[in-house]
Design a protein around this motif. Structure first.
Motif, PDB file in Angstrom:
ATOM      1  N   ALA A  28       0.846  -1.201   0.000  1.00 10.20           N
ATOM      2  CA  ALA A  28       0.000   0.000   0.000  1.00 10.20           C
ATOM      3  C   ALA A  28       0.881   1.250   0.000  1.00 10.20           C
ATOM      4  O   ALA A  28       0.635   2.191  -0.780  1.00 10.20           O
ATOM      5  CB  ALA A  28      -0.911   0.002   1.229  1.00 10.20           C
ATOM      6  N   ALA A  77      -4.820   0.146 -10.023  1.00  9.86           N
ATOM      7  CA  ALA A  77      -6.279   0.077 -10.252  1.00  9.86           C
ATOM      8  C   ALA A  77      -6.562  -0.291 -11.699  1.00  9.86           C
ATOM      9  O   ALA A  77      -7.462  -1.069 -12.006  1.00  9.86           O
ATOM     10  CB  ALA A  77      -6.901   1.441  -9.938  1.00  9.86           C
TER      11      ALA A  77
ATOM     12  N   ALA B 337     -22.122   6.334  -6.498  1.00  9.61           N
ATOM     13  CA  ALA B 337     -21.023   6.094  -7.445  1.00  9.61           C
ATOM     14  C   ALA B 337     -19.762   5.663  -6.681  1.00  9.61           C
ATOM     15  O   ALA B 337     -19.063   4.729  -7.067  1.00  9.61           O
ATOM     16  CB  ALA B 337     -20.745   7.366  -8.244  1.00  9.61           C
ATOM     17  N   ALA B 338     -19.527   6.346  -5.552  1.00 10.68           N
ATOM     18  CA  ALA B 338     -18.310   6.004  -4.787  1.00 10.68           C
ATOM     19  C   ALA B 338     -18.401   4.558  -4.304  1.00 10.68           C
ATOM     20  O   ALA B 338     -17.425   3.799  -4.364  1.00 10.68           O
ATOM     21  CB  ALA B 338     -18.164   6.963  -3.595  1.00 10.68           C
ATOM     22  N   GLY B 341     -17.566   2.391  -7.088  1.00  8.53           N
ATOM     23  CA  GLY B 341     -16.112   2.486  -7.313  1.00  8.53           C
ATOM     24  C   GLY B 341     -15.380   1.682  -6.255  1.00  8.53           C
ATOM     25  O   GLY B 341     -14.410   0.975  -6.539  1.00  8.53           O
ATOM     26  N   GLY B 342     -15.890   1.757  -5.012  1.00 10.37           N
ATOM     27  CA  GLY B 342     -15.247   1.022  -3.919  1.00 10.37           C
ATOM     28  C   GLY B 342     -15.210  -0.466  -4.222  1.00 10.37           C
ATOM     29  O   GLY B 342     -14.174  -1.128  -4.090  1.00 10.37           O
ATOM     30  N   GLY B 345     -12.773  -1.150  -6.671  1.00  9.65           N
ATOM     31  CA  GLY B 345     -11.442  -0.956  -6.066  1.00  9.65           C
ATOM     32  C   GLY B 345     -11.021  -2.203  -5.304  1.00  9.65           C
ATOM     33  O   GLY B 345      -9.901  -2.704  -5.440  1.00  9.65           O
ATOM     34  N   SER B 348      -9.967  -4.675  -7.680  1.00 11.80           N
ATOM     35  CA  SER B 348      -8.635  -4.402  -8.251  1.00 11.80           C
ATOM     36  C   SER B 348      -7.557  -4.812  -7.267  1.00 11.80           C
ATOM     37  O   SER B 348      -6.559  -5.441  -7.631  1.00 11.80           O
ATOM     38  CB  SER B 348      -8.499  -2.895  -8.547  1.00 11.80           C
ATOM     39  OG  SER B 348      -9.419  -2.534  -9.532  1.00 11.80           O
ATOM     40  N   ALA B 349      -7.776  -4.403  -5.999  1.00 10.28           N
ATOM     41  CA  ALA B 349      -6.742  -4.717  -4.993  1.00 10.28           C
ATOM     42  C   ALA B 349      -6.575  -6.234  -4.893  1.00 10.28           C
ATOM     43  O   ALA B 349      -5.453  -6.762  -4.888  1.00 10.28           O
ATOM     44  CB  ALA B 349      -7.140  -4.126  -3.635  1.00 10.28           C
TER      45      ALA B 349
ATOM     46  N   CYS C  20     -16.757  10.189  -8.988  1.00  6.09           N
ATOM     47  CA  CYS C  20     -16.783   9.595  -7.635  1.00  6.09           C
ATOM     48  C   CYS C  20     -16.397   8.122  -7.714  1.00  6.09           C
ATOM     49  O   CYS C  20     -15.585   7.628  -6.919  1.00  6.09           O
ATOM     50  CB  CYS C  20     -18.172   9.751  -7.030  1.00  6.09           C
ATOM     51  SG  CYS C  20     -18.637  11.476  -6.802  1.00  6.09           S
ATOM     52  N   MET C  21     -16.960   7.435  -8.690  1.00  4.48           N
ATOM     53  CA  MET C  21     -16.662   6.003  -8.822  1.00  4.48           C
ATOM     54  C   MET C  21     -15.157   5.819  -9.042  1.00  4.48           C
ATOM     55  O   MET C  21     -14.503   5.037  -8.338  1.00  4.48           O
ATOM     56  CB  MET C  21     -17.472   5.453 -10.012  1.00  4.48           C
ATOM     57  CG  MET C  21     -17.411   3.959 -10.172  1.00  4.48           C
ATOM     58  SD  MET C  21     -16.064   3.444 -11.235  1.00  4.48           S
ATOM     59  CE  MET C  21     -16.558   4.191 -12.780  1.00  4.48           C
ATOM     60  N   ALA C  24     -12.961   6.587  -5.900  1.00  5.83           N
ATOM     61  CA  ALA C  24     -13.055   5.523  -4.874  1.00  5.83           C
ATOM     62  C   ALA C  24     -12.290   4.288  -5.370  1.00  5.83           C
ATOM     63  O   ALA C  24     -11.492   3.675  -4.638  1.00  5.83           O
ATOM     64  CB  ALA C  24     -14.521   5.173  -4.637  1.00  5.83           C
ATOM     65  N   TRP C  25     -12.472   3.960  -6.621  1.00  5.39           N
ATOM     66  CA  TRP C  25     -11.834   2.766  -7.199  1.00  5.39           C
ATOM     67  C   TRP C  25     -10.316   2.870  -7.081  1.00  5.39           C
ATOM     68  O   TRP C  25      -9.636   2.013  -6.533  1.00  5.39           O
ATOM     69  CB  TRP C  25     -12.287   2.649  -8.665  1.00  5.39           C
ATOM     70  CG  TRP C  25     -11.560   1.637  -9.488  1.00  5.39           C
ATOM     71  CD1 TRP C  25     -10.702   0.658  -9.069  1.00  5.39           C
ATOM     72  CD2 TRP C  25     -11.629   1.516 -10.917  1.00  5.39           C
ATOM     73  NE1 TRP C  25     -10.244  -0.075 -10.128  1.00  5.39           N
ATOM     74  CE2 TRP C  25     -10.798   0.429 -11.267  1.00  5.39           C
ATOM     75  CE3 TRP C  25     -12.326   2.180 -11.910  1.00  5.39           C
ATOM     76  CZ2 TRP C  25     -10.641   0.022 -12.599  1.00  5.39           C
ATOM     77  CZ3 TRP C  25     -12.162   1.771 -13.237  1.00  5.39           C
ATOM     78  CH2 TRP C  25     -11.326   0.706 -13.562  1.00  5.39           C
ATOM     79  N   ARG C  26      -9.822   4.009  -7.534  1.00  5.36           N
ATOM     80  CA  ARG C  26      -8.358   4.142  -7.621  1.00  5.36           C
ATOM     81  C   ARG C  26      -7.734   4.130  -6.224  1.00  5.36           C
ATOM     82  O   ARG C  26      -6.675   3.532  -6.008  1.00  5.36           O
ATOM     83  CB  ARG C  26      -8.036   5.442  -8.366  1.00  5.36           C
ATOM     84  CG  ARG C  26      -6.573   5.698  -8.564  1.00  5.36           C
ATOM     85  CD  ARG C  26      -6.207   5.932 -10.022  1.00  5.36           C
ATOM     86  NE  ARG C  26      -4.756   6.088 -10.145  1.00  5.36           N
ATOM     87  CZ  ARG C  26      -4.164   7.093 -10.799  1.00  5.36           C
ATOM     88  NH1 ARG C  26      -4.892   8.053 -11.349  1.00  5.36           N
ATOM     89  NH2 ARG C  26      -2.866   7.157 -10.882  1.00  5.36           N
ATOM     90  N   LEU C  28      -9.010   2.879  -3.336  1.00  3.43           N
ATOM     91  CA  LEU C  28      -9.110   1.559  -2.667  1.00  3.43           C
ATOM     92  C   LEU C  28      -8.165   0.553  -3.311  1.00  3.43           C
ATOM     93  O   LEU C  28      -7.598  -0.306  -2.627  1.00  3.43           O
ATOM     94  CB  LEU C  28     -10.549   1.053  -2.742  1.00  3.43           C
ATOM     95  CG  LEU C  28     -11.457   1.574  -1.625  1.00  3.43           C
ATOM     96  CD1 LEU C  28     -12.854   0.984  -1.760  1.00  3.43           C
ATOM     97  CD2 LEU C  28     -10.888   1.201  -0.254  1.00  3.43           C
ATOM     98  N   ALA C  29      -7.946   0.711  -4.597  1.00  4.36           N
ATOM     99  CA  ALA C  29      -7.114  -0.272  -5.299  1.00  4.36           C
ATOM    100  C   ALA C  29      -5.712  -0.331  -4.705  1.00  4.36           C
ATOM    101  O   ALA C  29      -5.096  -1.400  -4.679  1.00  4.36           O
ATOM    102  CB  ALA C  29      -7.035   0.085  -6.781  1.00  4.36           C
ATOM    103  N   VAL C  31      -4.951   1.225  -1.509  1.00  4.24           N
ATOM    104  CA  VAL C  31      -4.998   1.231  -0.041  1.00  4.24           C
ATOM    105  C   VAL C  31      -5.100  -0.200   0.497  1.00  4.24           C
ATOM    106  O   VAL C  31      -4.552  -0.540   1.546  1.00  4.24           O
ATOM    107  CB  VAL C  31      -6.203   2.088   0.418  1.00  4.24           C
ATOM    108  CG1 VAL C  31      -6.600   1.741   1.834  1.00  4.24           C
ATOM    109  CG2 VAL C  31      -5.872   3.555   0.295  1.00  4.24           C
TER     110      VAL C  31
END
Lengths: 437, 370, 219, 158
Positions: A28, A77, B337-338, B341-342, B345, B348-349, C20-21, C24-26, C28-29, C31
């Motif tokens: 991270a 990402a 949206a967040a 995205g979460g 995310g 992805s992680a 927003c999406m 958050a995506w980037r 969390l990816a 973190v």
């Protein structure tokens, strides 16, 4: 012992090794750092390699470009998109080979770039992590790889005429100073850089004398004598762990409360800040640099120092101790106690330029010409202070300046702070202090 | 009141005791009002005097007669009597004395007599709903009347936003399926004089400009005369210095409003509205909406009624349904949206970690004995 | 549904959603990637080095004395166009109303004529920044598509905004629509390029500053 | 029962924004008009056509208008024309530059121009009117001689 050849890997194996190294380092924190870079190029302005050569390839963040490529393609990402559309190229064997010069020959891991980045990225740590991948790719410089392999196996970076244990005892005799060896139960465990054993025995004697003066219960350990850690230089994390384990085990065995790191920069970083993480749990003892320790003793009043006869002097703060290590006040407190007429360098303290020899660069033969160009930056700065003597508290710096002195026939030679302390101990029970250096 | 239509304008004026000098004065004033180059005044006077008196047919469909009120209220130049002398208004069901069959036959006769040469002024939108039954006169739907009248028209002048762009009848939900004239007649030269109602001088000015020059004036993309619709209200507004100095009225009766500051924050649509209100002003140059303290509602622009609250500032997001862009809606949108995205995310992680794992322990080549 | 209503209605909603999406995506990816525990003993208490981190967050906004000679001009240029952008975006009354309609509160702004001057200045600074990125050997070597496209997208918003206020080239409504569409484009591109540094800069300085302060190291 | 028209409507002229007048000198607009007039006058001098400047379409505050009038001054000729309202024309102190002001029946100002000419067009009698007026005069003369005779009858008839 025979020389261990750097493994000749096939290009594919090299890339696989590098990716394995990068994968181990992606986390991270490193990911956040690589995400934050905005390509502003300001870190170059801090790096003495760029300043000396104005060559853009020495831009610190450029040195970790392979690491960024690996991260973006593997764990970011948009990794799937990067791979699918080839936005970031795969790391290639040729690229890695080319990057060896950037990650080893032209980087002392001195951390100055980490101070200037407007985004706060710790570039130096990213470089250290990238070295790990180069090691896994079999691209660590031969000199560093061999010493690391040798030290991991035997405890010594290279074979020595006589065992260091005997040489150490000989120094004790020669300088008539007690050298406690393999005591079972002590407060402080000592170790020395093998550079001092071979090149600067006076520094070893100085350490012993100071310990004697302070009447500390301390000892050297023949199985944990060497402070340096070539695993750290070569980027071999596992070897770095094994080498540190030697010291850790010995310290545990003699129930030491403090493991004293001698005047050596990277040894402090490797032990103080990285050994516990590699060891996997907190170390059961404190790790102190000798400078730090003397500072505490001075403050505590146990160490009394008389005025030194030194003329004007300037001080080279070793990067790993001061900028990266956090040993800030001790050296100046000691010099003040000895009434040293200190003339600070233009870039001093945490912002001082690196001597150019750290990070293992001193041992890399092919890095010599470049090193001489960068050390000029430092020499000019030292001459500009007009001080007669240059002082420092790291034997690698000392060796670098000596080497530069020979090359440029410079009018100064580096003086160790520890030796100066040893020469000015007040009311030492031996009025005729040992042979001056 | 059939006029002897073969008399030219000059003779007609003399019959009414209007001297040449009075007519030059009238033309000079008109040119000044039209912001046309001053030398055109005398030229217009001479040309008009020889011109044949064009026949004008004024058809009103689904409209509120606001435009006609405005048309006859034109103050400068003293238009009411002169326009009827210069132009022979052959049919106007509001003004003409005749009604019923007499009126219809007058219309037919006028159209037949001046076929291809008369000016057709249309007022009001054309409803096509229920087969055009929403607006009929004498049993014939507006659509048919328009199509028939348009056949012989030399030019169609659509007076008012209704005929130009559909106006209020055209606004959502448009129950009568009303359409602007341009949507029904495509093959005739057409001038849109939009506004709800248009400024009186704009109607008469456009008509006179066509009558005197015999050609269409310069038109913008919405086919509106550039002489009147070339600039936005905002660019010609006397309160513009306040906009530039950042002095805005915050409510309709606060200190700013009383000092005549800019009404931008009270929903004025001046910046996106093209019309001559700010220069020609209304009621003979007395005032115009902004000068009277109310923001421009963009009545000369297509679909002005469907662009949300008249009082939502122009710059607000959505500028659409009132309350639709309230901060709560924005927050909900952002949060949803967040969250999405979460989830991606986390995926992805996870994917990243899995690939890392595979890279750290590559299957295939045996792990080196480290 | 004309262009302006779209750009400000559906277009804006889609843009905000993607923004927003994406953010958050980037975040969390990365973190949620491995976090390695430190076992070495910190030199300072956690409170002290957390404060150290905050200090770095502010301190890193201005170059250290030793570096200012070399980085001064570069950073000054960067700062000035950022300040120009913030002034135009946050202090221009129509923008305040636009943001007010999104977030519910408004604040006093600068006069429009002042903003026009600032935005013209910012425009020239933008060009200067591109010139520097292309001519400075270090920046040129480092730059990739992301750098140039992010610059372009931000520049586009500025240029279309100026064109809209100057009512040049097309009816105002179209210019305003193009301007808002360029904002939508910026919002959509934002999470996938270097513009994310707007979110990263403060936490990055804080975390790295704290880690350095934890060792008592210089930061 | 009070009627709609009983509600007193009081129309106030809107607060005209007075552009900052520069100390002493003419406002920016006025100078511009004067220089344009000068240009047209120079063209007229070397044989050019007469020209007109429409003052009403130019953004001029009352103070600017007064300043312009003051600058141009007044010449020897002043004409009032009664045709569908009063129009006054006068030659300014600058020969060839006429100030033309048209008002309509209600006295509202409907046009105001500067005319750069030797003789304002509107004052001229049109050629075709001369013919008809000549005939009218001839008729008058004829009527006059008979009236003379009739006059005696008239006189006598009274």
């Amino acid at each position: 012992m025979n020389d261990v050849l750097v493994p000749a890997l096939t290009p594919a194996a090299r890339v696989a090794g590098a990716m394995k190294g990068f994968a181990q380092e992606i986390g991270a924190l490193s990911a956040f750092r690589m995400e934050s870079c905005i390509h502003c190029g300001i870190c170059a302005e801090a790096c003495h390699y760029y300043i000396a050569t104005e060559d853009p390839q020495y831009t610190p963040i450029w040195k970790i470009e392979p690491f960024k490529q690996a991260y973006k393609r593997e764990a970011s990402a948009l990794a799937p998109l990067y791979r699918l559309f080839g936005f970031k190229r795969e790391v290639t064997a040729d690229q890695l080979t080319q990057w060896q010069h950037l990650l080893f020959d032209s980087c002392n891991m001195c951390g100055r770039c980490s101070l200037i980045c407007p985004m706060g990225i710790d570039v130096a740590e990213l470089i250290e992590q990238s070295r790990h991948a180069m090691f896994e790719a079999g691209l660590a410089p031969k000199e560093l790889y061999d010493k690391a392999a040798h030290q991991q196996l035997t405890g010594q970076p290279e074979a020595s005429a006589e065992p260091y244990r005997d040489q150490l005892l000989a120094i004790g005799l020669k300088f008539d100073v007690p050298v406690p060896m393999d005591q079972p139960d002590v407060d402080i465990m000592l170790c020395v850089p093998r550079t001092d054993i071979e090149h600067y025995p006076t520094a070893v004697a100085a350490l012993a004398r100071v310990m004697q003066y302070l009447r500390c219960s301390c000892t050297f350990r023949s199985d944990g004598l060497v402070a340096e850690n070539y695993g750290y230089y070569a980027g071999g994390k596992d070897w770095q762990r094994d080498i540190s384990l030697r010291l850790i085990d010995q310290a545990i065995e003699c129930h030491a409360k403090i493991l004293l790191i001698p005047e050596c920069g990277h040894a402090y970083t490797a032990l103080r800040w990285e050994a516990a993480d590699l060891y996997g749990r907190a170390l059961p003892f404190k790790v102190l640099s000798v400078t730090e320790f003397l500072g505490e003793e001075l403050k505590a009043g146990r160490l009394k120092l008389g005025p030194s006869t030194l003329g004007t002097a300037t001080f080279q703060d070793p990067c790993e101790l001061r900028r990266k290590g956090g040993v800030n006040e001790a050296p100046r407190a000691l010099m003040k106690a000895m009434k040293v007429d200190l003339r600070e360098l233009e870039n001093h303290g945490g912002f001082s330029f690196c001597c150019g020899g750290g990070g293992g660069v001193l041992d890399i033969e092919q890095a010599k010409p470049l090193r001489y160009r960068t050390v000029e930056v430092k020499l000019r700065e030292i001459d500009a202070t007009g001080a007669q003597t240059l002082m420092t508290s790291c034997s690698d710096c000392r060796r670098t300046f000596d080497d530069a002195q020979a090359h440029f026939s410079w009018d100064k030679r580096p003086q160790s702070l520890l030796e100066l302390v040893a020469d000015n101990l007040l009311g030492s029970n031996r009025s005729d202090s040992g042979a001056t250096p | 009141m059939p006029h002897d239509s073969d008399l030219n304008v000059g003779e007609m004026l003399r019959r009414h005791g209007v001297g040449r000098r009075a007519f030059i004065k009238f033309c000079t004033a008109t040119v000044s009002a039209l912001a046309l180059p001053p030398w055109m005044g005398p030229a217009m006077a001479d040309q008009l005097r020889e011109a044949r008196r064009p026949s004008v047919i004024y058809l009103s469909f689904q409209e509120c007669t606001g435009c006609f009120e405005s048309f006859t209220r034109s103050f400068a130049p003293t238009i009411e009597n002169l326009i009827f002398n210069v132009v022979s208004l052959d049919y106007d069901d509001t003004l003409m004395a005749a009604s019923g069959d007499a009126a219809e036959s007058a219309l037919a006769q006028a159209m037949q007599q001046n076929f291809g040469k008369y000016v057709l002024i249309v007022d009001g939108s054309i409803p096509t709903g229920a087969g055009g039954a929403c607006c009929t006169a004498g049993g014939r739907s507006a659509v048919d009347s328009l199509r028939e009248a348009a056949k012989g028209a030399a030019v169609i002048i659509c007076v008012g936003t209704c005929s130009a762009f559909g106006g209020i009848p055209f606004a959502n939900p448009n129950p009568t399926e009303a359409w602007p004239v341009s949507a029904i007649i495509g093959d005739k030269p057409l001038i849109n004089v939009s506004g709800c109602p248009p400024v009186p001088e704009v109607i008469t000015g456009t008509l006179l400009q066509y009558v005197t020059t015999g050609r269409l004036p310069d038109l913008d993309e919405q086919r509106r005369p550039k002489a009147f619709f070339g600039n936005t209200i905002h660019d010609r507004c006397y309160r513009r210095p306040f906009y530039d100095e950042g002095k805005f009225a915050k409510s309709f009766d606060d200190e700013g409003a009383r000092n005549g500051w800019c009404l931008y924050e009270l929903g004025c649509k001046g910046p996106t509205t093209y019309n001559a209100c700010a220069t020609l002003k209304w009621n003979g140059g007395t005032s115009f909406p902004i000068e009277s303290g109310h923001g421009c509602i963009s009545c000369s622009e297509p679909g002005f009624w469907d662009k949300g609250s008249l009082y939502a500032p122009l710059a607000t997001a959505e500028w659409g349904k009132a309350g639709d862009n309230s901060p709560v809606r924005t927050l909900e949108l952002g949060a949803a949206a967040a969250a999405a995205g979460g989830v991606i995310g986390v995926g992805s992680a996870g994917l990243g970690r899995w690939r890392q794992h595979r890279r750290e322990h590559p299957i295939g080549n045996p792990p080196e004995d480290e | 549904m004309d262009l302006l209503s779209f750009s400000r209605g559906l277009g804006l909603k889609v843009a905000i959603a993607i923004f927003c999406m994406g953010v958050a995506w980037r975040i969390l990816a990365f973190v949620l990637l491995k976090i390695r525990r430190d076992f070495n003993k910190p030199r300072e208490s956690i409170l002290k080095y957390s404060i150290g981190g905050l200090i770095t967050t502010m301190a890193r906004s201005w170059p250290h004395r030793e570096f200012i000679g070399r980085t001064g001009p570069g950073e000054a240029l960067g700062y000035s166009y950022h300040l120009g952008l913030f002034a135009v975006v946050l202090l221009f009354t129509p923008h305040i109303l636009f943001l007010g309609s999104l977030f519910g509160f408004t604040w006093p702004g600068l006069p429009s004529s002042v903003i026009t001057i600032i935005s013209v200045l910012t425009l020239t600074l933008f060009l200067a920044v591109l010139f520097r990125r292309v001519t400075n050997p270090v920046m040129r070597m480092l730059s990739n598509f992301d750098d140039y496209f992010s610059w372009f997208v931000t520049m586009l918003v500025l240029v279309t905004g100026l064109a809209a206020t100057a009512h040049v080239g097309a009816p105002y409504e179209t210019l305003l629509a193009i301007h808002i569409l360029s904002v939508d484009l910026l919002l959509i591109w934002f999470p996938f390029g270097k513009l994310m540094h707007a979110f990263y800069i403060m936490p990055s300085r804080a975390i790295n500053g704290a880690l350095l302060a934890r060792k008592g190291a210089t930061s | 029962m009070s009627r709609l028209r009983d509600i007193p409507i009081h129309v106030e002229p809107s607060a005209q924004i007075e552009p900052p007048a520069r100390a002493g000198g003419l406002g920016g607009g006025v100078t511009a008009i004067l220089s344009e007039a000068a240009g047209l006058l120079e063209k007229l001098a070397d044989g050019g056509k007469p020209a007109l400047i429409d003052l009403r379409s130019l953004p001029m505050s009352p103070r600017d208008r007064a300043a312009l009038q003051g600058a141009l001054g007044e010449g020897e000729v002043r004409v009032t024309l009664n045709a569908d309202g009063i129009s006054t024309l006068y030659e300014t102190a600058i020969a060839g530059l006429w100030w033309v002001e048209h008002r309509n029946g209600q006295g509202d100002l409907i046009a105001e121009l500067l005319e750069i000419t030797r003789f304002p067009l509107i004052l001229d009698s049109a050629p075709d009117e001369i013919a008809t007026s000549a005939a009218a005069l001839r008729a008058l003369v004829h009527a006059g001689s008979t009236a003379h005779m009739a006059g005696e009858e008239h006189a006598t008839r009274q």
